[in-house]
Design a protein around this motif. Structure first.
Motif, PDB file in Angstrom:
ATOM      1  N   PHE A 168      77.130  90.782  14.365  1.00 40.27           N
ATOM      2  CA  PHE A 168      77.925  91.718  13.572  1.00 40.27           C
ATOM      3  C   PHE A 168      78.977  92.411  14.432  1.00 40.27           C
ATOM      4  CE2 PHE A 168      75.049  91.888   9.785  1.00 40.27           C
ATOM      5  CZ  PHE A 168      76.033  91.826   8.827  1.00 40.27           C
ATOM      6  N   ALA A 169      78.593  92.813  15.634  1.00 40.52           N
ATOM      7  CA  ALA A 169      79.546  93.502  16.504  1.00 40.52           C
ATOM      8  C   ALA A 169      80.698  92.569  16.883  1.00 40.52           C
ATOM      9  CB  ALA A 169      78.843  94.021  17.753  1.00 40.52           C
ATOM     10  N   TRP A 170      80.385  91.315  17.198  1.00 37.56           N
ATOM     11  CA  TRP A 170      81.454  90.363  17.532  1.00 37.56           C
ATOM     12  C   TRP A 170      82.364  90.132  16.326  1.00 37.56           C
ATOM     13  CZ3 TRP A 170      82.805  85.634  15.465  1.00 37.56           C
ATOM     14  CH2 TRP A 170      83.822  84.956  16.154  1.00 37.56           C
ATOM     15  N   ALA A 171      81.750  89.957  15.156  1.00 37.58           N
ATOM     16  CA  ALA A 171      82.528  89.648  13.953  1.00 37.58           C
ATOM     17  C   ALA A 171      83.465  90.784  13.583  1.00 37.58           C
ATOM     18  CB  ALA A 171      81.591  89.340  12.792  1.00 37.58           C
ATOM     19  N   GLN A 172      83.047  92.023  13.809  1.00 36.42           N
ATOM     20  CA  GLN A 172      83.867  93.155  13.376  1.00 36.42           C
ATOM     21  C   GLN A 172      85.099  93.375  14.244  1.00 36.42           C
ATOM     22  OE1 GLN A 172      80.418  96.020  11.594  1.00 36.42           O
ATOM     23  NE2 GLN A 172      82.493  96.821  11.599  1.00 36.42           N
ATOM     24  N   GLN A 173      85.258  92.559  15.279  1.00 36.44           N
ATOM     25  CA  GLN A 173      86.540  92.557  15.980  1.00 36.44           C
ATOM     26  C   GLN A 173      87.627  91.928  15.121  1.00 36.44           C
ATOM     27  OE1 GLN A 173      85.839  91.669  20.580  1.00 36.44           O
ATOM     28  NE2 GLN A 173      84.793  90.174  19.288  1.00 36.44           N
ATOM     29  N   HIS A 174      87.217  91.109  14.145  1.00 41.71           N
ATOM     30  CA  HIS A 174      88.163  90.283  13.403  1.00 41.71           C
ATOM     31  C   HIS A 174      88.186  90.559  11.900  1.00 41.71           C
ATOM     32  CE1 HIS A 174      88.315  88.094  17.163  1.00 41.71           C
ATOM     33  NE2 HIS A 174      87.031  87.827  17.082  1.00 41.71           N
ATOM     34  N   VAL A 175      87.241  91.354  11.396  1.00 42.37           N
ATOM     35  CA  VAL A 175      87.195  91.660   9.969  1.00 42.37           C
ATOM     36  C   VAL A 175      87.042  93.156   9.789  1.00 42.37           C
ATOM     37  CG1 VAL A 175      86.168  89.415   9.393  1.00 42.37           C
ATOM     38  CG2 VAL A 175      84.686  91.392   9.806  1.00 42.37           C
ATOM     39  N   THR A 176      87.278  93.641   8.588  1.00 40.62           N
ATOM     40  CA  THR A 176      87.152  95.071   8.306  1.00 40.62           C
ATOM     41  C   THR A 176      85.685  95.482   8.233  1.00 40.62           C
ATOM     42  OG1 THR A 176      87.138  94.761   5.905  1.00 40.62           O
ATOM     43  CG2 THR A 176      89.299  95.009   6.981  1.00 40.62           C
ATOM     44  N   SER A 177      85.450  96.763   8.429  1.00 42.37           N
ATOM     45  CA  SER A 177      84.077  97.276   8.315  1.00 42.37           C
ATOM     46  C   SER A 177      83.571  97.156   6.882  1.00 42.37           C
ATOM     47  CB  SER A 177      84.022  98.728   8.777  1.00 42.37           C
ATOM     48  OG  SER A 177      84.830  99.562   7.956  1.00 42.37           O
ATOM     49  N   GLY A 178      84.476  97.299   5.910  1.00 39.61           N
ATOM     50  CA  GLY A 178      84.075  97.160   4.514  1.00 39.61           C
ATOM     51  C   GLY A 178      83.592  95.759   4.195  1.00 39.61           C
TER      52      GLY A 178
END
Length: 334
Positions: A91-101
């Motif tokens: 999740f932490a890696w993915a949220q570099q590239h997508v919104t928190s929502g």
């Protein structure tokens, strides 16, 4: 020797349920803010260590007993990796590239992943045709969220979304694993949560030279976000969730899944100014419909409406301690 805890009242349980949904829904905002000064691995490292320390304080205060069985510790170590280390990193890696929502929306696929793992991998449940339909509906909802007709960003967005699905698959695997191997260990909810998070933190400590060393940029928002993510989202909220789980049963307690994406999307828009596309909430609604089918909620609701409750008889949700999650099970979490 542990001291017996008095059962919380209905108002207290409801309050803890709502607070849990708010904190877990906020976790995606905290991750996004934390990434402004830390690497993804450092965010996951910090939240696990802070969560483990927070739960450890409660364990000491309550004088909780830890299990003596090597087998139980082995299973809990496996869960520390599959339920904490792996999904937190993803999740932490993915949220570099997508919104928190969007991350909070994907987190809502956890019940569908759980149904798949429990029915097809561990075979602790036999999936009914309606539940299989729910899995397919959930997959359709994910496709609406990804929106392949808009073009696929193979450099960032699609891999990040697949990583989040990998994280919820880890959650589903872990929840089914709990039922298969640790549902009758006799551990209290607090002890289970402490071992789960604490052993995950121990793994991260061992991996520190490999994944957590590196430059950091700490300012007040980053520090506050990581403290909230670790102490609240990975610490205290676990206790709230387990209280709700044992008071209400897994079915009602798992409806926290519907709170977290709403909180996550709203906070992302209000605090971070994130934009949301029409397909994301539309896909989320389709996913929620899949969850209802995968958990056989509609049939259960029909049975409740069709048959009057017997006086003095507890509902199945509240009394069945052998369903996934009723002992030490977790949540649809971030």
């Amino acid at each position: 020797m542990s001291t017996p805890a008095r059962a919380p009242g209905s108002t207290s349980v409801a309050l803890q349920f709502v607070l849990c949904g708010i904190v877990w829904g906020s976790s995606f905002l905290f991750i996004k803010v934390g990434l402004e000064g830390l690497s993804p691995a450092q965010v996951a490292w910090a939240r696990l260590l802070l969560g483990g320390l927070t739960l450890g304080v409660f364990v000491l205060a309550r004088r909780e007993r830890l299990p003596r069985s090597i087998r139980v510790w082995g299973h809990m170590l496996a869960l520390g990796i599959s339920f904490c280390v792996a999904p937190f990193l993803l999740f932490a890696w993915a949220q570099q590239h997508v919104t928190s929502g969007l991350a909070s929306i994907y987190n809502a696929t956890t019940p569908i992943m759980t149904a798949v793992m429990a029915g097809l991998l561990f075979r602790v449940e036999k999936l009914k045709p309606v539940q299989l339909l729910g899995v397919l509906v959930g997959i359709a909802g994910v496709m609406v969220i990804i929106a392949p007709w808009q073009g696929l960003d193979l450099a960032q967005s699609v891999p990040a979304q697949l990583a989040m699905l990998g994280a919820t698959a880890c959650y589903g695997f872990s929840l089914a694993y709990m039922r298969r191997f640790v549902s009758n260990t006799g551990m209290s909810a607090l002890t289970f949560s402490f071992l789960n998070i604490g052993l995950g933190a121990a793994v991260m400590l061992v991996l520190t030279p490999v994944i957590a060393l590196g430059p950091v940029r700490l300012d007040l928002p980053v520090v506050l976000a990581v403290l909230a993510l670790g102490c609240l989202g990975t610490g205290v909220a676990y206790i709230w969730n387990q209280t709700t789980l044992r008071a209400w049963g897994p079915t009602r307690a798992s409806t926290v899944t519907y709170i977290t994406p709403v909180v996550g999307v709203v906070l992302g828009m209000v605090v971070l100014g994130e934009q949301i596309s029409w397909n994301e909430p539309a896909g989320a609604l389709v996913v929620f419909a899949g969850i209802l089918l995968a958990q056989d909620r509609l049939a259960a609701l029909g049975r409740r409406r069709g048959a009057p409750a017997e006086a003095g008889r507890p509902s199945a949700d509240a009394g069945d301690l052998r369903r996934p999650g009723t002992r030490p099970a977790g949540r649809a979490r971030s």
